[in-house]
Design a protein around this motif. Structure first.
Motif, short mmCIF file in Angstrom:
data_model
loop_
_atom_site.label_atom_id
_atom_site.label_comp_id
_atom_site.label_asym_id
_atom_site.label_seq_id
_atom_site.Cartn_x
_atom_site.Cartn_y
_atom_site.Cartn_z
N UNK A 38 0.82 -1.20 0.00
CA UNK A 38 0.00 0.00 0.00
C UNK A 38 0.86 1.26 0.00
N UNK A 39 0.36 2.30 -0.68
CA UNK A 39 1.05 3.58 -0.71
C UNK A 39 1.06 4.25 0.66
N UNK A 40 0.21 3.80 1.55
CA UNK A 40 0.21 4.37 2.90
C UNK A 40 1.45 3.96 3.69
N UNK A 41 2.08 2.85 3.30
CA UNK A 41 3.27 2.37 4.01
C UNK A 41 4.46 3.23 3.62
N UNK A 42 5.14 3.85 4.58
CA UNK A 42 6.27 4.74 4.26
C UNK A 42 7.41 4.01 3.57
N UNK A 43 8.22 4.76 2.82
CA UNK A 43 9.41 4.20 2.18
C UNK A 43 10.61 4.18 3.11
N UNK A 44 10.62 5.08 4.08
CA UNK A 44 11.77 5.21 4.97
C UNK A 44 11.78 4.07 5.99
N UNK A 45 12.84 3.24 6.02
CA UNK A 45 12.90 2.14 6.99
C UNK A 45 12.83 2.61 8.44
N UNK A 46 13.40 3.78 8.72
CA UNK A 46 13.34 4.29 10.09
C UNK A 46 11.90 4.62 10.49
#
Length: 482
Positions: A38-46
């Motif tokens: 989902x696009x709601x999930x951030x790309x930044x691992x932190x």
């Protein structure tokens, strides 16, 4: 109680030819293409790690609040007088949560493997809201007990879903802390429940206990709000033959969406090879937990954590602190609620310290230290309660170290006992079981753990009111109980 790698199996080696057979198409796709997550999930691992931590925190707050709110309610006259509680109904109202937890142990593992980790957490939160509304609107003991059973069932299912999800998606270097906090944060919920009840104690109506009961809904809502922002477990996706989805989840969660990242590729291949091996060897049945000697050892170690964590005596302070304080000579309502707040805060600090030291000390040493200290302090609590329980010996009942709280010395020892217990067994309660179980046994094993822990909790919690009554009845002619 040594650590076992979450992706190991009883066989140390896996056929080399299997990796080619399970190579996903995603490895040849554009590194940062998002097709499944989902696009709601951030790309930044932190950011993802923060979300995983918050999910653990919200689940922990939900657990702590719904369980320990009974401790504060049992102190409030508006609650005890409204239901006209006697020993039997006090025990029933307080222990009903465990009944629901026992039932959840039969279905939580299978449902978690069938529907997925996120769906398990979602439906359990929705069901929890239903129970919390019923509790806040309860008009009789039957309705109150039914609401607590529903809440207990929902919490049991949520614990299985959340613990397996966090164990399967959090990066290795953060996994112990997040899993440890998953139960250490229990005291955050306990602290909030104690503070809310202290704030409503002066309401001259049943809203003094209905308001804290309804505020429980907020913890469930927080869990629901965060779910769209986290991906599904990659191990569950691989087990459902959704390998492309799993690879993308690992990439988004750990490497800015880069599916060619070497760490992601290595972790993905470890997961797929291990699960493929387990499938080829017939490891798809709930009976897998007892099929091999290694798995039987795993489940015994898992269940041992349930036994130790539930039989240490912590349920006294968790559910019947008011009765214990009355026995110690602290009978004022304000004082009891204040001690409840401070004890929750103290336990939270100790559990966080234990969580931080869990990797340095190791699980086994952490458990030994906690058990030894808690046993010593609990025996001292019993001894001083026998000596100064009538409140007449002020030299023993009012220790200098506790002059700001003004409880008996046995209450100070109870603080030490809860600190010792919280230091070790609070983080180990969820950290250790999921670590010793591999994927094929994890959901079923955590379901068995939930059943076992709730069964012991029901036995102990239901028995305490009768024990206190018996102590009061026989202490008049038994010197040992005075």
């Amino acid at each position: 109680m040594g650590k076992l790698d979450n992706i190991t199996t009883d066989n140390a080696s896996i056929a080399q030819g299997e990796s080619e057979a399970i190579e996903p198409s995603g490895l040849s796709a554009a590194p940062n293409t998002r097709r499944h997550v989902s696009r709601f999930v951030p790309r930044n691992p932190r950011t993802n790690n923060i979300l995983f931590f918050l999910l653990a925190a919200f689940q922990a707050i939900q657990n702590g609040y719904t369980a320990s709110v009974m401790n504060a309610l049992n102190i409030l006259p508006s609650y005890t007088e409204y239901f006209t509680l006697n020993t039997q109904t006090l025990a029933l109202n307080t222990s009903a949560l465990w009944v629901g937890g026992i039932v959840s142990g039969f279905v939580a593992g299978s449902f978690c493997d069938w529907a997925g980790r996120k769906q398990t957490m979602l439906w359990s939160a929705l069901l929890c809201i239903v129970g919390e509304v019923l509790q806040g609107c309860a008009h009789n003991v039957g309705m109150f007990v039914a609401s607590r059973i529903i809440i207990g069932f929902a919490i049991g299912v949520a614990n299985v879903g959340a613990s397996t999800f966090l164990a399967e998606i959090v990066e290795m270097q953060w996994r112990a802390f997040v899993l440890g906090f998953f139960w250490s944060g229990w005291f955050m919920g306990s602290l909030i429940a104690a503070g809310v009840t202290y704030g409503t104690k002066n309401i001259q109506s049943t809203w003094a206990w209905r308001a804290p009961s309804l505020i429980q809904i907020a913890t469930s809502v927080l869990c629901i709000i965060i779910l769209p922002f986290v991906p599904e477990s990659p191990r569950w996706l691989v087990y459902q033959d959704r390998t492309d989805d799993a690879l993308e989840v690992l990439a988004v969660a750990h490497a800015w969406g880069d599916t060619t990242n070497q760490v992601v590729v290595t972790e993905f291949r470890e997961i797929t090879e291990t699960l493929n091996f387990e499938k080829l060897n017939g490891s798809v049945s709930p009976l897998e937990v007892i099929r091999t000697p290694g798995n039987r050892k795993r489940i015994l170690l898992c269940l041992s954590a349930a036994i130790f964590s539930m039989t240490m005596g912590n349920n006294i302070a968790t559910y019947f602190l008011g009765t214990m304080l009355t026995t110690a000579g602290v009978t004022d309502l304000d004082s009891q609620l204040q001690v409840n707040i401070i004890l929750s805060a103290w336990s939270l600090v100790c559990s966080l310290v234990g969580t931080l030291y869990s990797d340095k000390l190791g699980r086994r040493l952490l458990g030994i230290i906690s058990t030894t200290l808690a046993t010593v302090f609990l025996f001292l609590v019993g001894g001083f309660s026998a000596l100064y329980g009538d409140g007449k010996n002020t030299s023993g009942s009012y220790a200098t170290v506790a002059r700001y709280l003004n409880p008996g010395v046995q209450v100070v020892l109870m603080f030490l006992f809860m600190g010792a217990y919280s230091f070790g067994w609070t983080p180990l309660t969820m950290m250790y079981p999921v670590e010793v179980l591999n994927y094929s046994t994890r959901a079923t094993g955590m379901g068995m753990y939930t059943f076992w822990a709730n069964g012991i909790g029901l036995l102990i919690t239901f028995a305490f009111p009768f024990s206190f009554e018996a102590i009061g009845k026989y202490s008049s002619f038994c010197p040992f109980l005075r």
